[in-house]
Design a protein around this motif. Structure first.
Motif, mmCIF file in Angstrom:
data_model
loop_
_atom_site.group_PDB
_atom_site.id
_atom_site.type_symbol
_atom_site.label_atom_id
_atom_site.label_comp_id
_atom_site.label_asym_id
_atom_site.label_seq_id
_atom_site.Cartn_x
_atom_site.Cartn_y
_atom_site.Cartn_z
ATOM 1 N N CYS A 294 -2.346 5.833 -1.298
ATOM 2 C CA CYS A 294 -2.838 6.757 -2.313
ATOM 3 C C CYS A 294 -4.276 7.205 -2.025
ATOM 4 O O CYS A 294 -4.766 8.157 -2.610
ATOM 5 C CB CYS A 294 -2.778 6.111 -3.693
ATOM 6 N N LYS A 295 -4.976 6.505 -1.153
ATOM 7 C CA LYS A 295 -6.322 6.866 -0.701
ATOM 8 C C LYS A 295 -7.427 6.624 -1.720
ATOM 9 O O LYS A 295 -8.568 7.010 -1.475
ATOM 10 C CB LYS A 295 -6.377 8.344 -0.250
ATOM 11 N N CYS B 288 -8.868 3.875 -2.443
ATOM 12 C CA CYS B 288 -9.848 2.968 -1.845
ATOM 13 C C CYS B 288 -10.695 3.699 -0.805
ATOM 14 O O CYS B 288 -11.903 3.469 -0.700
ATOM 15 C CB CYS B 288 -9.137 1.778 -1.223
ATOM 16 N N CYS C 117 -7.613 -0.186 -6.405
ATOM 17 C CA CYS C 117 -6.238 -0.139 -5.897
ATOM 18 C C CYS C 117 -5.229 -0.352 -7.030
ATOM 19 O O CYS C 117 -5.225 -1.398 -7.684
ATOM 20 C CB CYS C 117 -6.034 -1.209 -4.827
ATOM 21 N N CYS D 79 0.826 -1.212 0.000
ATOM 22 C CA CYS D 79 0.000 0.000 0.000
ATOM 23 C C CYS D 79 0.858 1.260 0.000
ATOM 24 O O CYS D 79 1.787 1.394 0.795
ATOM 25 C CB CYS D 79 -0.905 -0.003 1.223
ATOM 26 N N THR D 80 0.559 2.164 -0.921
ATOM 27 C CA THR D 80 1.299 3.425 -1.003
ATOM 28 C C THR D 80 0.507 4.585 -0.415
ATOM 29 O O THR D 80 0.865 5.746 -0.610
ATOM 30 C CB THR D 80 1.619 3.756 -2.468
ATOM 31 N N LEU E 280 -3.175 2.796 6.685
ATOM 32 C CA LEU E 280 -4.519 2.547 6.194
ATOM 33 C C LEU E 280 -5.185 1.540 7.130
ATOM 34 O O LEU E 280 -4.668 0.444 7.334
ATOM 35 C CB LEU E 280 -4.450 1.999 4.771
HETATM 36 S S1 SF4 Z 1 -5.943 2.040 -3.103
HETATM 37 FE FE1 SF4 Z 1 -5.886 1.866 -0.916
HETATM 38 S S2 SF4 Z 1 -4.819 -0.051 -0.542
HETATM 39 FE FE2 SF4 Z 1 -4.405 0.489 -2.654
HETATM 40 S S3 SF4 Z 1 -2.504 1.620 -2.522
HETATM 41 FE FE3 SF4 Z 1 -4.116 3.126 -2.466
HETATM 42 S S4 SF4 Z 1 -4.475 3.440 -0.268
HETATM 43 FE FE4 SF4 Z 1 -3.307 1.553 -0.464
#
Ligand code: SF4
Ligand code: SF4
Ligand code: SF4
Ligand code: SF4
Lengths: 286, 302
Positions: free
Chosen positions: B72-73, B75, B108, B69-70, B91
């Motif tokens: 990135c938000k 999700c 994701c 997980c980076t 997260l």
């Molecule tokens: S979508 Fe959610 S789980 Fe996937 S990298 Fe972004 S924050 Fe992490």
């Protein structure tokens, strides 16, 4: 602060406790909102008799297929974990009672064939009962899922006020939805084996939701409260109040009145309970 | 076999103790279901030996791989159940909010989401002195209570057929949502237990409306009937207005909670016994009467 009043078992006096705490807090001049999140059986309005100022319908987005772009690839059906969407020759069928309105099918459709249309599932109301603000939600009969409407009712709570949330009884996903964002929970119970059994589940739910809980024992003299007290001691859950059975209280409830308007011991007891609820240190973490 | 669901829109009206009394009056063997799966109390009134519990798995929960997980938000924004939150550069999945829909995995970009099956509860069959009781415990906060109820009713129907039981009595959950839908679907009669209070009256109206929605015949038992004579008349009128027969009025007795705590049922309380017996007789009269269509409905469902 958000105080959620819940109970594993129904009919223990959750609405009695929540309406009184909210009414007394507003009477003290504290900005307070009573929130009826028991959307399957919302009864707080019967006791508070609020003047309703706003009423609006609530709707969930449900997938629909406008004519045209579907290539019948089946991606939407493969995605939906609830089997709520079915691809048929020439069309796509959505089952509203199964659909959780997650929006996934719309996202996975490769030809952007699906869109969403509102599906009404309940009514939201806002108003006032004297100085007390009032919010409730009422699920339409026939709608299976209470949680989305509960989440929406909670979103309407103004920031910075003292919110007393009347939660659905039990320990299901609806109760869990009402506990979301709570600072603490009061669990109302009665001194019967039923009361104790259901309190355990409600307490487990509060723990998974990471909401500190305390207990109010209602009709404390109608039964044997020793097993309950032993359980609470062992679990280190504070017992904040024990209210006795009083036919005058039962009669007031039967008339749809706030019992403390007439029953002075109840008023004093509810004031004391409110003091404890408003004093942060008193409620230990579960 | 006839299926009778005992429910009450409002909790705490005494439906579980009524079901236990009905079980005794129905005669062996009766098959019982406690469909109030998040506050299952019927087993407390009916002692007996439980078969080994069976897991009930339903649905799934998301699981985030923190290494991939980076943050990135995407999700967090896509989840409609508010189950994902970014807390202090981490997260966090709120398990009790996650409905396992899978949208987070779709959005994701790092393939950081996987799923694990959710243990939604466990269920078992208890041998009681009146017949088998199918009961369950829902994992607190779990969804899928409707599916669990459907599972219990399926098991109960199988038992009733094997034992050639005449009656299948279901202790229904409060409210009007999915577990109630799963409890009443395909039953022969809904017995709504209520009390003479404005709250109970209000909830009774919604429950009878639901019965109408499912085209299910409904009847009413008025508990604690002597607490408020005026309220009692209102309940009777509300039942009549929705075409629900008033099966009987059970008086209030402060001794009932103590009796229940001592392991005795309603039938052991003298003033209450006769009224409860009259209610059960009315159920029998209603469902055993030829030509009321109950048999055809049953056939249509099976
Ligand atoms: S979508 Fe959610 S789980 Fe996937 S990298 Fe972004 S924050 Fe992490
Ligand atoms: S919105 Fe979600 S639950 Fe509803 S049909 Fe689409 S994928 Fe299924
Ligand atoms: S995913 Fe889109 S194109 Fe494929 S079947 Fe579903 S609606 Fe049609
Ligand atoms: S599976 Fe669905 S509900 Fe669960 S976290 Fe992912 S998007 Fe949210």
């Amino acid at each position: 602060m958000h105080l959620v009043v819940a109970s594993g078992k129904g009919g223990t006096g959750k609405t009695l406790v929540s309406t009184h705490l909210a009414w007394l807090a507003a009477g003290r001049g504290l900005e307070t909102v009573y929130v009826d999140a028991d959307v399957e059986a919302p009864n707080g309005h019967l006791f508070l008799a609020p003047a309703v100022e706003r009423e609006e319908r609530h709707a969930l987005p449900l997938p629909v297929l406008p004519a045209g772009r579907c290539v019948a690839c089946g991606a939407c059906q493969d995605f939906c974990p609830y089997h709520a969407i079915l691809v048929l020759p020439g069309t796509v069928l959505v089952f509203p009672e199964l659909c959780h309105s997650c929006g996934g099918c719309v996202r996975v459709c490769p030809s952007a064939a699906l869109s969403e249309a509102p599906h009404e599932d309940g009514t939201l109301r806002a108003g006032r009962a004297g100085p007390l603000r009032f919010l409730d939600g009422r699920l339409d009969v026939g709608e299976p899922r209470a949680a989305p409407l509960i989440r929406e009712v909670l979103r309407r709570i103004p920031s910075g006020v003292f919110a007393v949330v009347d939660a659905p009884p039990g320990a299901s996903c609806a109760t869990a939805a009402a506990l979301s964002g709570a600072d603490r929970a009061l669990l109302v119970t009665e001194p019967t084996p039923f009361g104790l059994h259901d309190l355990r589940s409600a307490l487990r739910l509060c723990r998974s939701a990471e909401v500190p809980a305390a207990v109010v024992l209602n009709r404390a003299d109608l039964g044997d409260d020793r097993p309950l007290r032993e359980f609470l001691d062992a679990e280190r859950v504070p017992l904040l109040a024990a209210w006795r059975y009083d036919p005058d209280v039962a009669a007031a409830v039967a008339r749809g009145e706030l019992a403390a308007r007439r029953v002075s011991w109840l008023r004093e007891a509810a004031e004391r309970l409110l003091d404890v609820c408003l004093a942060p240190a008193e409620v230990a973490r579960p | 076999m006839k299926q009778v669901v005992v429910a009450s829109g409002k909790g705490g009206t005494g439906k579980t103790s009524l079901v236990a009394a009905f079980a005794e009056l129905a005669g062996r063997p009766v098959v019982l279901v406690d469909a109030d799966v998040d506050a299952a109390n019927l087993a407390l009134l009916l002692p007996g030996e439980d078969a080994p519990a069976r897991e009930f798995e339903a649905g799934r929960l998301a699981r985030i791989d923190a290494v991939r997980c980076t943050l990135c938000k995407r999700c967090v924004e896509a989840c409609r159940f508010d189950a994902l939150r970014l807390v202090e550069r981490r997260l966090v999945l709120r398990e009790i909010a996650c409905e396992g829909c899978g949208v987070c995995a779709v959005v994701c970009p790092e393939d950081a989401v996987s799923f694990e099956p959710q243990r939604a509860g466990e269920w078992t069959v208890r041998e009681t002195r009146f017949g088998p009781l199918v009961h369950a415990a829902l994992t607190p906060g779990a969804g899928n209570s409707g599916k669990l109820v459907a599972r219990l009713r399926e098991a109960a129907r199988g038992l009733a057929e094997r034992l050639a039981a005449r009656w299948l009595v279901i202790d229904g959950p409060p409210g009007i949502g999915c577990p109630v839908h799963a409890s009443v679907a395909g039953a022969d009669l809904l017995v709504a237990v209520t009390e003479p209070t404005p709250s109970a009256l209000h909830d009774l109206g919604r429950l009878l409306e639901l019965a109408g929605h499912f085209r299910l015949p409904a009847a009413v038992v008025l508990n604690k009937a002597d607490l408020d004579p005026a309220g009692t008349e209102l309940v009777a009128a509300a039942a009549a207005a929705r075409g629900a027969e008033l099966l009987g009025r059970v008086p209030f007795d402060p001794d009932v909670p103590r009796r229940l705590a001592a392991g005795q049922g309603l039938l052991a309380v003298p003033g209450v016994r006769d009224a409860v017996v009259a209610c059960w007789r009315a159920v029998v009269r209603r469902l055993d009467a030829p030509g009321d269509g109950a048999e055809e409905r049953q056939d249509a469902i099976v």
